[in-house]
Design an enzyme around this catalytic site. Structure first.
Site, short mmCIF file in Angstrom:
data_model
loop_
_atom_site.label_atom_id
_atom_site.label_comp_id
_atom_site.label_asym_id
_atom_site.label_seq_id
_atom_site.Cartn_x
_atom_site.Cartn_y
_atom_site.Cartn_z
N CYS A 133 0.82 -0.92 -0.15
CA CYS A 133 -0.38 -0.51 -0.08
C CYS A 133 0.95 1.17 -0.20
O CYS A 133 0.53 2.63 -0.02
CB CYS A 133 -1.22 -0.32 1.52
N ASN A 146 -9.40 0.49 -0.64
CA ASN A 146 -8.19 -0.14 -0.71
C ASN A 146 -8.03 -0.40 -1.85
O ASN A 146 -8.07 -2.17 -1.75
CB ASN A 146 -8.20 -0.79 1.04
N HIS A 182 -2.93 7.69 1.51
CA HIS A 182 -3.83 6.13 0.94
C HIS A 182 -5.12 6.16 2.40
O HIS A 182 -5.30 5.94 3.21
CB HIS A 182 -2.62 5.19 1.43
N1 ACO Z 1 -18.52 -8.78 8.91
C1 ACO Z 1 -19.13 -8.67 9.67
N2 ACO Z 1 -18.37 -9.22 11.04
C2 ACO Z 1 -17.03 -8.77 10.76
C3 ACO Z 1 -16.43 -8.80 9.72
C4 ACO Z 1 -17.39 -8.41 8.59
N3 ACO Z 1 -16.68 -7.96 6.99
N4 ACO Z 1 -14.63 -9.01 9.29
C5 ACO Z 1 -15.21 -8.91 10.94
N5 ACO Z 1 -15.98 -9.37 11.90
C6 ACO Z 1 -16.07 -8.59 13.35
C7 ACO Z 1 -14.95 -10.18 13.54
O1 ACO Z 1 -15.37 -11.53 13.65
C8 ACO Z 1 -14.85 -9.82 15.42
O2 ACO Z 1 -15.60 -10.25 15.67
P1 ACO Z 1 -15.52 -10.91 16.79
O3 ACO Z 1 -15.65 -10.15 17.75
O4 ACO Z 1 -16.76 -11.77 18.02
O5 ACO Z 1 -14.96 -11.97 17.39
C9 ACO Z 1 -15.62 -8.66 14.94
O6 ACO Z 1 -16.16 -8.08 14.06
C10 ACO Z 1 -14.55 -7.40 15.42
O7 ACO Z 1 -13.53 -7.94 14.34
P2 ACO Z 1 -12.04 -6.67 14.85
O8 ACO Z 1 -11.19 -7.49 13.79
O9 ACO Z 1 -12.28 -6.47 16.37
O10 ACO Z 1 -12.76 -4.83 14.02
P3 ACO Z 1 -12.32 -3.78 13.89
O11 ACO Z 1 -13.16 -2.94 14.44
O12 ACO Z 1 -11.01 -3.70 14.13
O13 ACO Z 1 -12.36 -3.18 12.22
C11 ACO Z 1 -10.45 -3.70 9.72
C12 ACO Z 1 -11.64 -4.08 11.36
C13 ACO Z 1 -12.04 -2.61 9.91
C14 ACO Z 1 -10.15 -4.98 9.40
C15 ACO Z 1 -9.86 -2.56 11.06
O14 ACO Z 1 -8.85 -2.96 12.03
C16 ACO Z 1 -8.82 -1.80 10.19
O15 ACO Z 1 -8.78 -1.03 9.19
N6 ACO Z 1 -7.35 -1.95 10.04
C17 ACO Z 1 -6.33 -1.26 9.13
C18 ACO Z 1 -5.99 -2.23 8.32
C19 ACO Z 1 -5.86 -1.51 7.20
O16 ACO Z 1 -5.28 -0.03 7.43
N7 ACO Z 1 -5.36 -2.42 6.56
C20 ACO Z 1 -4.39 -2.04 5.11
C21 ACO Z 1 -3.44 -2.00 5.53
S1 ACO Z 1 -2.61 -1.61 4.01
C22 ACO Z 1 -1.64 -2.97 3.21
O17 ACO Z 1 -0.92 -2.69 3.39
C23 ACO Z 1 -2.74 -3.83 2.36
#
Ligand code: ACO
EC number: 2.3.1.180
Length: 326
Positions: free
Chosen positions: A116, A283, A253
Site C-alpha cells: 500500500c 482500499n 492512502h
Molecule cells: N462483517 C461482519 N463482522 C466482521 C467482519 C465483517 N466483514 N469482519 C470481521 N468481523 C467481526 C470479527 O469476527 C469480530 O467478531 P468477534 O468480536 O465476534 O470476534 C468483530 O467483527 C470485530 O472484529 P475486529 O477485527 O476487532 O474489528 P475492527 O473494529 O478492528 O475492524 C478492520 C476491522 C476494519 C479490519 C480494522 O481493524 C482496520 O481497518 N484495520 C486496519 C486495516 C488496514 O489499514 N489495512 C490496510 C493496510 S494496507 C496494505 O498493505 C494492504
C-alpha cells in the site's frame, strides 16, 4: 538561492474497472452487512476487475490519461515506475509491459513492491532519478488487481479491498531551491520487517510456488497506523518548515476512514482538506493515492501552487510521506 531540479507533477490520470461491487453484494457471499463494513471502515463500494482486465491494462489506461493531461508524448518518457503487489506475471515487471503498451522504448521501467505504500515509494524513487538528472520525465503508476489475492471466504479481509490504477507524470524542472518551489519538496520512506506477520500474502514464487492470499491482523495494523504515519508526516513538515494547517490538500492512502480521521486530527489538518475516496473504491493498495489525487484534480480541488501531502502505510510494514506543490 541555488537553482535545483525538482520533480514537478505535470499530469494525473486514473482508471477503474467497470464492475462495481457493493457491500450489499458482498453480504450475499460472506457473513457481513453494509452497516458493519461502513461503520468499521467507511467503505460502500469497490471496483473489481473482470477476468480480461490485468494490472497492466488498468495501469496503462491511467498512464495514457496522465500523459494526455500533461501534454507529453509517451516517447519523451525515460522512466516508468509501477508500484504494484499484483503484477500480471512474476516477471517481467508490469512496468515493462506498460512501457510496451505505451510505445515507450527508451529509459528504464521497473516495479516497486511496497504494497500500500508503493505509490509513495515510487514517487520518492522517481524524484531521486529526476533530481540527479538521471531521467527527465517519469511516469509513476500505482496499479492493482487486489481482488485476485483476496480470500473470498474471509469476511475480515475481502470486504476491504478493490481494484484500480492511477498515474502521474513527473518532469524535472529548474526551481529556486526554496520551500515555495513547485514539485516534490520532501519525502520520507520507512520500513520495519519485524511486522511482516501482521499483513502478508501466504504464497509466493520462491516459497509455495503459488500466488497465495492476503492475511491481515486488522486490529494490530490499525494500532500501528496512526503513530507511524504521523511520524513521517511530521518529518516532512519539519524539513520544509511548514505547519500542518498550511497544507491545502491531504491525500492519504485510503485504508480505513477511522485511520484517516485519526491522522488528520492528530496533525491538526481540517476535515475539508482530506480527499476521501474510500467509500467508492475501498482500499486499492498502491493505486489509492493517485486515484484520490485524480478525483481531487477532476473536482478542481487541485490548483497551481496547492501544497499537497500524501502518505501511506502497508505490508512489511512499509510507510512513508511525500510533500509536494502542484
Ligand atoms: N462483517 C461482519 N463482522 C466482521 C467482519 C465483517 N466483514 N469482519 C470481521 N468481523 C467481526 C470479527 O469476527 C469480530 O467478531 P468477534 O468480536 O465476534 O470476534 C468483530 O467483527 C470485530 O472484529 P475486529 O477485527 O476487532 O474489528 P475492527 O473494529 O478492528 O475492524 C478492520 C476491522 C476494519 C479490519 C480494522 O481493524 C482496520 O481497518 N484495520 C486496519 C486495516 C488496514 O489499514 N489495512 C490496510 C493496510 S494496507 C496494505 O498493505 C494492504
Amino acid at each position: 538561492m541555488v537553482a535545483v531540479l525538482r520533480s514537478v507533477i505535470r499530469g494525473v490520470g486514473a482508471h477503474l474497472p467497470k464492475r462495481i461491487v457493493s457491500n450489499e453484494d458482498l453480504s450475499k457471499i460472506v457473513d457481513t452487512s453494509d452497516a458493519w463494513i461502513q461503520e468499521r471502515s467507511g467503505i460502500v463500494n469497490r471496483h473489481i476487475a473482470d477476468e480480461t482486465e490485468k494490472t497492466s491494462d488498468l495501469g496503462a489506461a491511467a498512464a495514457k490519461q496522465a500523459l494526455v493531461r500533461a501534454g507529453i508524448d509517451p516517447i519523451d518518457i525515460d522512466l516508468i515506475v509501477c508500484a504494484t503487489a499484483t503484477p500480471d506475471r512474476t516477471f517481467p515487471a508490469t512496468a515493462v509491459r506498460i512501457q510496451s503498451m505505451l510505445g515507450v522504448t527508451k529509459g528504464a521501467a521497473f516495479d516497486v513492491q511496497a504494497v500500500c505504500s508503493g505509490f509513495v515509494y515510487g514517487l520518492t524513487i522517481a524524484d531521486n532519478f529526476l533530481k540527479t538528472g538521471q531521467s527527465k520525465r517519469a511516469l509513476v503508476i500505482g496499479a492493482e488487481t487486489f481482488s485476485r489475492i483476496l480470500d473470498w471466504s474471509d469476511r475480515s479481509t475481502c470486504v476491504l479491498f478493490g481494484d484500480g490504477a492511477g498515474a502521474v507524470v513527473l518532469e524535472a524542472q529548474p526551481q529556486h531551491g526554496t520551500r515555495n518551489d513547485r514539485g516534490i519538496l520532501a519525502t520520507r520512506l520507512r520500513s520495519d520487517g519485524r511486522y511482516e506477520d501482521l499483513l502478508y500474502v501466504d504464497g509466493g514464487a520462491g516459497s509455495t510456488k503459488t500466488v497465495g492470499h492476503l492475511r491481515m491482523n486488522g486490529r494490530e495494523v490499525f494500532r500501528h497506523a496512526i503513530q507511524k504515519i504521523s511520524g513521517v508526516i511530521e518529518e516532512t513538515l519539519v524539513e520544509t518548515g511548514y505547519a500542518a494547517d498550511e497544507i491545502d490538500l491531504f491525500i492519504p492512502h485510503q485504508a480505513n476512514k477511522r485511520i484517516l480521521d485519526g491522522i488528520a486530527k492528530k496533525l491538526g489538518v481540517a476535515p475539508e482538506k482530506i480527499v476521501m475516496t474510500l467509500h467508492k473504491h475501498g482500499n486499492t493498495s498502491a493505486a489509492s493515492i493517485p486515484l484520490a489525487l485524480n478525483e481531487a484534480f477532476e473536482a478542481h480541488r487541485v490548483k497551481e501552487g496547492s501544497l499537497i501531502l500524501m502518505e501511506a502505510m502497508g505490508g512489511g510494514f512499509t510507510w512513508g510521506a511525500v510533500l509536494a506543490r502542484w
